[in-house]
Design a protein around this motif. Structure first.
Motif, PDB file in Angstrom:
ATOM      1  N   LYS A 169      17.025 -11.709 -20.573  1.00 35.55           N
ATOM      2  CA  LYS A 169      17.265 -12.932 -20.068  1.00 35.55           C
ATOM      3  C   LYS A 169      15.940 -13.528 -19.559  1.00 35.55           C
ATOM      4  CE  LYS A 169      21.810 -12.466 -18.480  1.00 35.55           C
ATOM      5  NZ  LYS A 169      22.836 -12.518 -17.362  1.00 35.55           N
ATOM      6  N   ASP A 170      15.632 -14.879 -20.055  1.00 32.81           N
ATOM      7  CA  ASP A 170      14.432 -15.540 -19.482  1.00 32.81           C
ATOM      8  C   ASP A 170      13.230 -14.536 -19.732  1.00 32.81           C
ATOM      9  OD1 ASP A 170      12.991 -17.581 -18.461  1.00 32.81           O
ATOM     10  OD2 ASP A 170      13.498 -17.320 -16.235  1.00 32.81           O
ATOM     11  N   ARG A 178      13.696 -23.148 -18.975  1.00 31.93           N
ATOM     12  CA  ARG A 178      14.384 -21.794 -19.394  1.00 31.93           C
ATOM     13  C   ARG A 178      14.934 -22.415 -20.687  1.00 31.93           C
ATOM     14  NH1 ARG A 178      18.842 -17.643 -17.480  1.00 31.93           N
ATOM     15  NH2 ARG A 178      19.223 -16.651 -19.517  1.00 31.93           N
ATOM     16  N   ASP A 227      15.711 -15.990 -24.430  1.00 33.74           N
ATOM     17  CA  ASP A 227      16.559 -14.895 -24.116  1.00 33.74           C
ATOM     18  C   ASP A 227      16.220 -13.916 -25.438  1.00 33.74           C
ATOM     19  OD1 ASP A 227      17.426 -15.781 -22.057  1.00 33.74           O
ATOM     20  OD2 ASP A 227      19.583 -16.052 -22.603  1.00 33.74           O
ATOM     21  N   GLN A 251      23.094  -3.797 -15.440  1.00 31.24           N
ATOM     22  CA  GLN A 251      23.718  -4.980 -15.527  1.00 31.24           C
ATOM     23  C   GLN A 251      23.202  -5.962 -14.149  1.00 31.24           C
ATOM     24  OE1 GLN A 251      25.712  -6.317 -17.867  1.00 31.24           O
ATOM     25  NE2 GLN A 251      25.711  -8.396 -16.820  1.00 31.24           N
ATOM     26  N   GLY A 252      22.779  -7.111 -14.414  1.00 26.80           N
ATOM     27  CA  GLY A 252      22.345  -7.864 -13.382  1.00 26.80           C
ATOM     28  C   GLY A 252      21.605  -9.091 -13.755  1.00 26.80           C
ATOM     29  N   GLU A 253      21.083 -10.044 -13.062  1.00 26.35           N
ATOM     30  CA  GLU A 253      20.552 -11.103 -13.308  1.00 26.35           C
ATOM     31  C   GLU A 253      19.719 -11.338 -14.345  1.00 26.35           C
ATOM     32  OE1 GLU A 253      19.142 -12.932  -9.837  1.00 26.35           O
ATOM     33  OE2 GLU A 253      21.011 -12.893  -8.715  1.00 26.35           O
ATOM     34  N   LYS A 254      18.716 -10.365 -14.552  1.00 30.80           N
ATOM     35  CA  LYS A 254      17.846  -9.973 -15.685  1.00 30.80           C
ATOM     36  C   LYS A 254      18.336  -9.613 -17.023  1.00 30.80           C
ATOM     37  CE  LYS A 254      13.521 -10.414 -17.090  1.00 30.80           C
ATOM     38  NZ  LYS A 254      13.180 -11.983 -17.520  1.00 30.80           N
ATOM     39  N   HIS A 255      19.323  -8.651 -16.939  1.00 30.25           N
ATOM     40  CA  HIS A 255      19.845  -7.995 -18.170  1.00 30.25           C
ATOM     41  C   HIS A 255      21.370  -7.936 -18.295  1.00 30.25           C
ATOM     42  CE1 HIS A 255      15.858  -5.879 -17.123  1.00 30.25           C
ATOM     43  NE2 HIS A 255      15.752  -6.052 -18.303  1.00 30.25           N
ATOM     44  N   ASP A 256      21.830  -8.332 -19.540  1.00 32.10           N
ATOM     45  CA  ASP A 256      23.334  -8.481 -19.491  1.00 32.10           C
ATOM     46  C   ASP A 256      23.619  -7.599 -20.617  1.00 32.10           C
ATOM     47  OD1 ASP A 256      25.756  -9.060 -19.691  1.00 32.10           O
ATOM     48  OD2 ASP A 256      25.634 -11.083 -20.788  1.00 32.10           O
TER      49      ASP A 256
END
Length: 1356
Positions: A382-383, A422, A337, A362-367
């Motif tokens: 992320k990832d 990951r 990350d 905001q979602g699974e890829k970005h916080d």
């Protein structure tokens, strides 16, 4: 006030009409030619039309220009502007605005106003309309009377205050909001209403929505003149750093309509070029306005007008915030990350994050997170994968900062060739340092806020002191007392008690004081505290008189609380009650047996006949029976220092007595032409709006409708009623508190309408004619009693009366002659009369009309001893009823049809079980219909069917897979399912079904069953997701489906972009003015993104790019020299990226060089020098060619080519001959016209030979080597020739050696070296990067050594 004449020509001046840039402004020029530096008046901001409520302040604003400065005047179409109290003309020196202000505007001031701007060279005029909304008859009358009283007695300040207070109560708001408030609401979404109201201090949403609907209707009427459609209004927001955009969809009635852009009322220019400050981009019906290079001055209200009518408004606010700590570059390893963090100077709830110029959510890829103090903003990627690397940007307001995310490959050898797991670690982030910086900044913000509050308290104290000096002791005392009670808590303002209404000026001071306290408080949100003590004490002071001053001994809110633990678990809630009914207010304390006190508008309440104070444990209840209008007000309950408040509103909605309603609901039955009357009594607070409806359509007064209305009843009278008025009669009564309706039924009796066609012929045989028809559409309110029939035989003029028959629409006529045609007249008879006649078509008796063929028999089921069939009757029955069917059968391979049923026993039903079959034989069947005339044509044969027991459905297909796919098709293949006796039989065909991912229903792809084990599905959506399954089918029915394991995306197999042109030219030469066209073919899947670049930058707008599937074309319609460069196409998709570059050189035939000069530096040679060609600076590939001709050979011979300098030495110049030289300029396009030199001749002088023998001397001609002409520096493009030369002398002749970077070249065959008469040359045919370096010539002899060097640079 007077104005100058509208027609300047009348005063002896010229009248040249001009049009202003601002729509609606007319300019008249008085002189034919304007002096230099002078101009006619014009408006940069014109006054706009106003629609305002009576009692508010109307202001017309305008800004004018002109040299000399024009004189501005105002006029009114209805009357003058001489009343200084009602019309005030003001000039704002700071803003340069001319204003016409009308405070406390009245209905009589509505009309048209004109603004004139005039100087000695011309005049400009603009018109604006003022519309006034009346507040109602009674309110308007009261307002008018109050204004009259104020004008007559200005000193009566108390009445003035009371009138203002009452008017504010009627208007529902303390003051009219700014006009920008309505402009923003008209273009905003409903979800933004609350935010806009909060910004402008509007709290009465119901009033706001009502007023907004009125303005929307007015705006839509104005827009309808020019705009066909308007939707998708998106407010202005910052899309990318330094650029803000707002957009909407609009369809204009006239495409030539002018569009204007205003900012804060001032028109600003814009262009269609997106590179300018303000620009407009139109794509179809979509309009996008852009503001680039943002700075704080760009904030304001932006408005778009079409021909002077506003269509869109949006407010652009730039927050005062900057980055204290910017985001930093982050290096992360794959599957780790990455964290970006920044610190702001002021709290912001959110900022905009961009990843490679794409907004992030905001979602699974970005916080995306924000700290509690809203100063630290954090983005977590992320990832991380290789695709995530790039530039990430944080944007807040007009400020932005960016940083790189570098994703490094994981070189762990243990994971080579495997999918990497990951990681749980994070890269980047500021940690404790950022938290410390944010804490320090937060402390600064809090300190600044406290200083601001302290400053407000000081200003308030100064205000109190000033009020005390002016004699307003009571108000100053109240404000001083209230100031002591200010606490860091949120105070809820309470209404002033009724006792203060006698002194409105004191009441106003109290309310303003409480509002100031509310603005200063910023504490706990959960604690509501009112200030009743302030109101009560102020009331007491008013009652005792203005001269008495009160000294407050205690705080406003008592500090002594008996039990700190007592609180309300349930507070009072607002209650609405109908007048005459009972109202209850209930609250609950946290403890029982706690006494409390009830207040109404600040006065303590006690039990009475209609008021009961009830305590039930922890519950406290206030019961008010037989509510009256004066019971409305604010009620408060206090117990142990705690308090709760609520409003009781006593309403008087319309009500109807049940007996009157029952009587009104009784149906009214009358005959046509008679009158009907409906009357209903009611009660309710005036004003009442009464409407009558007939079948939900409002009844309006006309010649046959009369409506009587009063405050207690209404009456509807309908005269000369007609049948169509029958239906539901409804009365709707409405006032401010509610609506009530009552309905009844009106029936108007009339004669029926004629019977309805078509007439059904039941039988038309030789012995009877039987017919049916449809009853009348409207029976006139009475049932059908009889039908009256008449008959006419075709060919006769008379009608035979058949007479009355019962009221059933059916008749059988047995008195007919075979083959005759008859026509019938039918009338419906009711108690109200007889209908008009309905006449049938001619009907023939006894004609043989055979029925048509039925449908092909359908096999319902088949067994070894029975086959079940069904069919549908024929559409054509031959005019009579079908009495039965004949069925036939035939074996496969036979031509003979055999009957199934005996001819004298037709089949009555439309299905039959055929039992006369032999097991294992295949049959087909056909059927024919029979009517009174006989049997008709047989139907088409059925499908062949075996006489055997039903089969088992087949199993699932095997090995279902995708064999090929494109963007619109999908090819499948599978293996036939296995046959298991008694479990699943052989498959006879297959059905393919498909389901889009967003749908739940399966769709059949093949209409007919297919027998092959492959199928191609067509017509798919590109890049859409689908689920696919295949079902095997046999005589036993469909089997179980076989589904693909995963969904399929309609696209070809993933292919990395690859260019397919093997013989693509990478260098093109184009003549200036001609078109340049480059076609690139490639393969890529999924569809790639195609980008063209010129020298690494985006191509210009002159270049046209056309992309299709598998190819892209670059077209320059008319090329110029500036188009020369390296064009690159970048084709990228999810799989990868590929780049191809092509150099395009745009040039023209070169211009010839200048004059040629000749000079001899070395005997036997001549040096040519010439002026460069004018194209040399624009064409870096331009070079020169030199040709020579002597007087002996008379032919031109090229002696040098690819010369990049302007000088050349020609050797082998023989004496006694004349030489001419030509110099040509050459480039990629061709050769220029030559520039010819003067003749050059070395004359040999012949003298008389005289032999004089001198004394013999020993002469030595030996000399050390030396360079007459040194080498020159060279800079050549790759692929071109390079020619180096120098001149050397020496006796004996020196030995010449060439070196490159100190390496001898004399034996290198890649270089052509020559030495002629002391001229040393070296030729490189095609220079490349490897040829760059230092070149040196060394001349050696026994007498010495000489060197000369130069450098060669190969340009990229």
């Amino acid at each position: 006030m007077t104005s100058k004449s509208d027609n300047p020509a009348a005063a002896g001046k010229l009248a040249i009409k001009k049009r202003s840039k601002v729509p609606g402004v007319m300019i008249t020029q008085f002189v034919e030619n304007l002096p230099q530096g002078m101009s006619t008046p014009d408006f940069t901001r014109k006054p706009i039309a106003l629609t305002i409520q009576e009692g508010k302040t109307a202001i017309f604003r305008s800004i004018v220009t002109g040299n000399p400065s024009p004189n501005v005047t105002w006029t009114r179409s209805k009357g003058d502007l001489s009343d200084g109290d009602r019309f005030k003309i003001i000039y704002e020196t700071i803003s340069g605005e001319y204003q016409l202000q009308m405070p406390d505007v009245g209905v009589d001031q509505a009309g048209t106003y004109k603004c004139f701007a005039e100087n000695e060279y011309g005049k400009a005029v603009v018109t604006a309309t003022l519309n006034i909304i009346e507040v109602g008859f009674k309110k308007g009358k009261a307002l008018q009377e109050s204004r009259t009283a104020i004008r007559e007695n200005v000193a009566d300040f108390k009445n003035l205050l009371k009138t203002r207070g009452e008017r504010q109560k009627e208007d529902r708001l303390p003051g009219e909001p700014d006009e920008h408030f309505w402009e923003l609401l008209l273009s905003a979404d409903r979800k933004d209403y609350e935010r806009i109201c909060a910004e402008y201090g509007v709290t009465d949403f119901r009033w706001m929505l009502k007023k907004l609907n009125e303005k929307k209707r007015e705006r839509e009427e104005e827009q309808a003149q020019f705009v066909e459609h308007l939707s998708n209004l998106k407010p202005i927001e910052i899309k990318t750093p330094g650029c803000a955009e707002f957009e909407f969809e609009m369809e204009l009635k006239d495409q030539n309509s002018r569009i204007f852009l205003y900012k804060n009322g001032q028109m600003i220019p814009f262009t269609l070029d997106t590179g300018e400050k303000h620009s407009l981009k139109q794509i179809g019906r979509k309009f996008v306005f852009s503001v680039k290079d943002l700075d704080p001055e760009d904030a304001g209200l932006y408005q778009v007008d079409v021909e002077g009518v506003n269509v869109f408004s949006t407010d652009f606010k730039i927050p005062s915030v900057d980055f204290l700590v910017k985001i930093q570059e982050v290096k992360a390893i794959e599957r780790e990350d990455a964290v970006f963090e920044c610190v702001l100077s002021n709290p912001m709830p959110q900022i905009t994050w961009l990843g490679k110029n794409v907004p992030l959510q905001q979602g699974e890829k970005h916080d995306i997170t924000v700290s509690e103090d809203k100063l630290i903003h954090r983005l977590v990627v992320k990832d991380c994968l290789q695709l995530d690397k790039g530039i990430y940007t944080a944007v807040v307001g007009i400020k932005s900062c960016n940083a790189w995310l570098v994703v490094e490959a994981d070189n762990d050898p243990s994971t080579h060739g495997k999918k990497k797991a990951r990681k749980t670690t994070q890269a980047g982030g500021g940690g404790a340092d950022l938290a410390k910086i944010a804490a320090e900044q937060n402390a600064k913000i809090q300190k600044a806020r406290e200083e601001m509050l302290e400053k407000m308290r000081q200003e308030r104290a100064e205000m109190v002191a000033a009020m005390a000096e002016n004699g307003e002791e009571a108000v100053a005392e109240a404000v001083t007392a209230n100031q002591d009670a200010v606490r860091p808590r949120q105070l809820k303002p309470a209404s002033a008690p009724k006792d203060l209404q006698a002194e409105p000026e004191v009441k106003q001071a109290v309310v303003e004081t409480k509002q100031e306290i509310k603005e200063c408080g910023d504490g706990d949100a959960g604690e509501d505290i009112s200030v009743p003590e302030l109101e009560e004490e102020t009331t007491a002071d008013v009652q005792e008189g203005e001269k008495k001053k009160r000294v407050r001994n205690g705080p406003l809110v008592p500090d002594t609380v008996i039990d700190p633990g007592v609180h309300f678990t349930r507070g009072l809630e607002d209650v609405k009650a109908i007048i005459g009914c009972t109202a209850e207010l209930i609250c609950k304390l946290s403890k029982e047996n706690i006494d409390g006190v009830w207040y109404k508008d600040g006065e303590e309440l006690s039990s009475s006949e209609d008021v009961s104070l009830v305590r039930d444990g922890a519950f406290h209840k206030l019961v008010i029976r037989n509510c009256k209008e004066e019971d409305s007000g604010k009620y408060r309950f206090e117990a142990d220092g705690r308090k709760t408040e609520a409003m009781l509103t006593v309403e008087d909605p319309p009500r109807i007595n049940p007996d009157d309603l029952a009587k009104f609901s009784e149906p009214v039955i009358i005959k046509t032409g008679q009158n009907a009357s409906f009357q209903l009594s009611f009660v309710g607070q005036e004003p009442l709006k009464i409407q009558w409806y007939n079948e939900d359509e409002e009844v309006l007064i006309d010649n046959h409708v009369r409506i009587e209305k009063s405050s207690t009843q209404s009456r509807l009278i309908l005269t000369k009623c007609v049948r169509k008025q029958s239906g539901e009669i409804k009365i709707k009564i409405k006032n401010v508190f509610g609506t009530i309706e009552a309905t009844t039924k009106l029936t108007v009796l009339d004669k029926p309408t004629p019977p309805q066609n078509p007439v059904e012929i039941v039988e038309a045989s030789s012995h009877c004619v039987e017919i049916k028809w449809r009853a009348p559409k409207d029976n006139g309110g009475s049932p059908i009693i009889n039908y009256n029939l008449e008959r006419q035989q075709l060919g006769r003029n008379t009608w035979k009366k058949i007479g009355m028959i019962p009221g059933i629409p059916h008749y059988k006529d047995t008195d007919v002659d075979h083959g005759r045609k008859y026509c019938y007249r039918i009338r419906a008879v009711t108690a109200e009369g007889t209908s008009e006649v309905m006449e049938t078509d001619d009907i023939q008796a006894g004609t043989k009309a055979y029925p048509g063929p039925p449908s092909a028999p359908k096999v319902v089921s088949a067994f070894k001893d029975c086959i079940n069939l069904s069919w549908t009757p024929p559409a054509n029955t031959g005019g009579t009823n079908i009495v039965g069917y004949n069925l036939e059968k035939r074996k496969r391979g036979s031509n003979l049809w055999g009957p199934v049923n005996p001819p004298e026993e037709p089949i009555k039903a439309k299905q039959v079980a055929v039992k006369d079959v032999v097991e294992g034989i295949e049959y087909e069947f056909r059927v024919s219909a029979i009517n009174f005339s006989g049997a008709g044509e047989p139907s088409p044969p059925s499908e062949f069917v075996f006489a055997r027991d039903p089969k088992k459905p087949p199993g699932k297909v095997i090995d279902l897979k995708v064999t090929d796919s494109t963007y619109t098709s999908l090819s499948l293949g599978w293996t036939k399912p296995k046959e298991e006796k008694g479990v699943q039989d052989e498959a006879k065909g297959y059905c393919v079904e498909i389901r889009p991912a967003e749908s739940l229903e399966w769709e059949r792809c093949n209409l007919n069953v297919i027998t092959m084990t492959s199928y191609t599905i067509l017509g798919l959506k590109s890049m859409a997701m689908y689920w696919v399954r295949v079902i095997a089918i046999n005589e036993g029915g469909p089997g179980l489906s076989r589904d693909l394991d995963n969904y399929i995306i309609a696209m070809p197999p993933p292919v990395r972009p690859n260019f397919t042109d093997r013989k693509l030219k990478t260098f093109l030469v184009i003549r200036a003015g001609n078109s340049a066209r480059v076609n690139i073919n490639f393969v890529a899947s999924p569809l790639p993104t195609i980008t063209w670049l010129k020298d690494g930058m985006a191509v210009s707008k002159r270049v046209t790019i056309s992309n299709t599937e598998g190819s892209s074309q670059l077209l320059i319609p008319s090329s110029e020299r500036l188009d020369t460069g390296v064009y690159s196409i970048v084709v990228s998709n999810l799989v990868g990226q590929e780049t191809c570059s092509i150099e395009i050189r745009v040039t023209d035939d070169p211009k010839p060089p200048g004059p040629v000069e000749l000079e001899q530096n070395v005997p036997g040679t001549v040096t040519l020098s010439w002026t460069p060609s004018p194209d040399e600076k624009r064409d870096d590939r331009l070079h020169y060619m030199v040709a020579k001709r002597d007087s002996v050979k008379q032919t031109w011979r090229t002696v040098a080519d690819h010369l990049y300098n302007n000088k050349f030495t020609v050797a082998n110049i023989l004496p006694g001959r004349e030489f001419l030289f030509r110099v040509y300029a050459k480039n990629d396009m061709g050769v220029s016209e030559p520039t010819e030199s003067n003749k050059w001749e070395v004359v040999c002088k012949k003298e008389k030979f005289i032999l004089t023998l001198p004394e013999s001397k020993n002469c030595k001609f030996e000399a050390a080597p030396s360079f007459l002409l040194p080498l020159k520096k060279h800079s050549n493009p790759p692929g071109y020739e390079c020619y180096m030369s120098c001149a050397v002398k020496g006796d004996p002749a020196p030995h010449i050696t060439w070196y490159r970077d100190n390496v001898s070249l004399n034996t290198n065959t890649n270089y052509y070296i020559s030495n002629t008469c002391g001229v040393c040359s070296l030729l490189i045919l095609r220079v490349g990067p490897k040829d760059t370096g230092e070149y040196k010539v060394v001349a050696e002899s026994p007498l010495g050594r000489a060197e000369c060097s130069t450098t060669l640079t190969v340009r990229e």
